[in-house]
Design a protein around this motif. Structure first.
Motif, PDB file in Angstrom:
ATOM      1  N   SER A  53       0.817  -1.211   0.000  1.00  0.00           N
ATOM      2  CA  SER A  53       0.000   0.000   0.000  1.00  0.00           C
ATOM      3  C   SER A  53       0.845   1.253   0.000  1.00  0.00           C
ATOM      4  O   SER A  53       0.421   2.294   0.455  1.00  0.00           O
ATOM      5  N   VAL A  59      -3.639   2.682  -6.374  1.00  0.00           N
ATOM      6  CA  VAL A  59      -4.867   2.581  -5.606  1.00  0.00           C
ATOM      7  C   VAL A  59      -5.194   3.858  -4.862  1.00  0.00           C
ATOM      8  O   VAL A  59      -6.329   4.215  -4.685  1.00  0.00           O
ATOM      9  N   VAL A  60      -4.192   4.569  -4.415  1.00  0.00           N
ATOM     10  CA  VAL A  60      -4.441   5.737  -3.582  1.00  0.00           C
ATOM     11  C   VAL A  60      -4.743   6.976  -4.416  1.00  0.00           C
ATOM     12  O   VAL A  60      -5.027   8.021  -3.878  1.00  0.00           O
ATOM     13  N   SER A  67     -13.307   6.746  -7.554  1.00  0.00           N
ATOM     14  CA  SER A  67     -13.672   7.033  -6.172  1.00  0.00           C
ATOM     15  C   SER A  67     -15.166   7.014  -5.933  1.00  0.00           C
ATOM     16  O   SER A  67     -15.614   7.041  -4.794  1.00  0.00           O
ATOM     17  N   GLN A 111      -6.583  -4.083   4.980  1.00  0.00           N
ATOM     18  CA  GLN A 111      -6.662  -2.857   4.187  1.00  0.00           C
ATOM     19  C   GLN A 111      -6.352  -3.150   2.725  1.00  0.00           C
ATOM     20  O   GLN A 111      -7.015  -2.644   1.820  1.00  0.00           O
ATOM     21  N   GLN A 114      -9.267  -5.167   1.231  1.00  0.00           N
ATOM     22  CA  GLN A 114     -10.446  -4.309   1.070  1.00  0.00           C
ATOM     23  C   GLN A 114     -10.324  -3.462  -0.181  1.00  0.00           C
ATOM     24  O   GLN A 114     -11.268  -3.324  -0.960  1.00  0.00           O
ATOM     25  N   TRP A 115      -9.117  -2.906  -0.408  1.00  0.00           N
ATOM     26  CA  TRP A 115      -8.874  -2.138  -1.627  1.00  0.00           C
ATOM     27  C   TRP A 115      -9.018  -3.031  -2.850  1.00  0.00           C
ATOM     28  O   TRP A 115      -9.581  -2.645  -3.864  1.00  0.00           O
ATOM     29  N   THR A 118     -12.725  -3.969  -3.459  1.00  0.00           N
ATOM     30  CA  THR A 118     -13.480  -2.768  -3.819  1.00  0.00           C
ATOM     31  C   THR A 118     -13.193  -2.388  -5.272  1.00  0.00           C
ATOM     32  O   THR A 118     -14.092  -2.035  -6.031  1.00  0.00           O
ATOM     33  N   THR A 119     -11.929  -2.480  -5.674  1.00  0.00           N
ATOM     34  CA  THR A 119     -11.551  -2.157  -7.050  1.00  0.00           C
ATOM     35  C   THR A 119     -12.177  -3.139  -8.034  1.00  0.00           C
ATOM     36  O   THR A 119     -12.711  -2.744  -9.077  1.00  0.00           O
ATOM     37  N   GLU A 149      -4.945  -1.098 -11.724  1.00  0.00           N
ATOM     38  CA  GLU A 149      -4.994  -1.288 -10.279  1.00  0.00           C
ATOM     39  C   GLU A 149      -5.246  -2.746  -9.927  1.00  0.00           C
ATOM     40  O   GLU A 149      -4.640  -3.293  -9.016  1.00  0.00           O
TER      41      GLU A 149
END
Length: 232
Positions: A53, A59-60, A67, A111, A114-115, A118-119, A149
């Motif tokens: 991460s 991802v960020v 988003s 975390q 989850q990313w 979600t992606t 991603e």
């Protein structure tokens, strides 16, 4: 001085912070606290950060398309973290058909997973709810970012690649359909103009037709004689 090391795919950074003794004393006096203060040269461990991460991960990066979420509700997905509630049935469906999606995320931090899901959920939701007419140049750019991603998360996406590429190609069909409609509209405008001109021509033709009929009727009259002086 700082140094780092890995623990279970987690990057831990330690830094040595030098604090002058005078400042240490002043800080204690001003706060009135009796809490112990780290001596000069002590090593202060920094907050551990998951290796996957790091800041440079795509991802960020918050893009408008990436988003946005379809709802304000979240739900836990198989213990991998909370994702948008609308994504859960889609994720359950594909993970049941493609078990490797879950297997490759085992032993990863919550975390991170989850990313990851979600992606994946965003892409699945887009493909499920959008139509070919929604595909634009900007949408294609966002879809490519979303795919990049997903590759960071090491998903096996071979089963989804054809559908993804088909969605991208829809942009060409959308553009072609737009051009064809513009051509049709131009022809319709020309048709209406010609139709109006034709109506005017029809009126003129009918008038000319009556005059010709009158003229030809005169030609069929008997020439005769004894009618007096001929008109000029």
């Amino acid at each position: 001085m700082c140094k780092g090391y890995l623990v279970d795919d987690t990057r831990v950074i330690e830094a040595t912070v030098a604090v002058p003794k005078a400042e240490m004393t002043a800080s204690v006096n001003e706060s009135g606290s009796s809490a112990a203060v780290q001596p000069l040269g002590a090593e202060l461990p920094m907050i551990a950060e998951p290796l996957d991460s790091r800041a440079e991960s795509p991802v960020v990066k918050e893009e408008p398309f990436l988003s946005s979420l379809p709802s304000d509700e979240t739900a836990d997905f198989r213990g991998f973290g909370k994702v948008d509630k609308a994504f859960v049935p889609l994720l359950e469906e594909v993970c049941s058909l493609q078990p490797s999606l879950v297997e490759c995320q085992q032993n990863k931090g919550e975390q991170f997973t989850q990313w990851a899901f979600t992606t994946l959920g965003r892409l699945l939701y887009f493909l499920k709810t959008r139509k070919p007419k929604d595909i634009t140049e900007e949408t294609c750019r966002e879809l490519r970012k979303l795919w990049a991603e997903l590759e960071v998360f090491r998903f096996d996406l071979s089963w989804l690649k054809t559908d993804f590429e088909t969605a991208l190609r829809m942009k060409n069909h959308v553009e072609r359909a737009r051009q064809m409609r513009e051509e049709m509209n131009a022809l319709d405008t020309q048709r209406k103009r010609l139709k109006a001109e034709l109506a005017s021509v029809e009126v003129n033709f009918e008038e000319a037709q009556r005059k010709v009929a009158d003229a030809e009727e005169l030609l069929e009259c008997e020439l005769g004689y004894g009618r007096g002086v001929p008109s000029s």
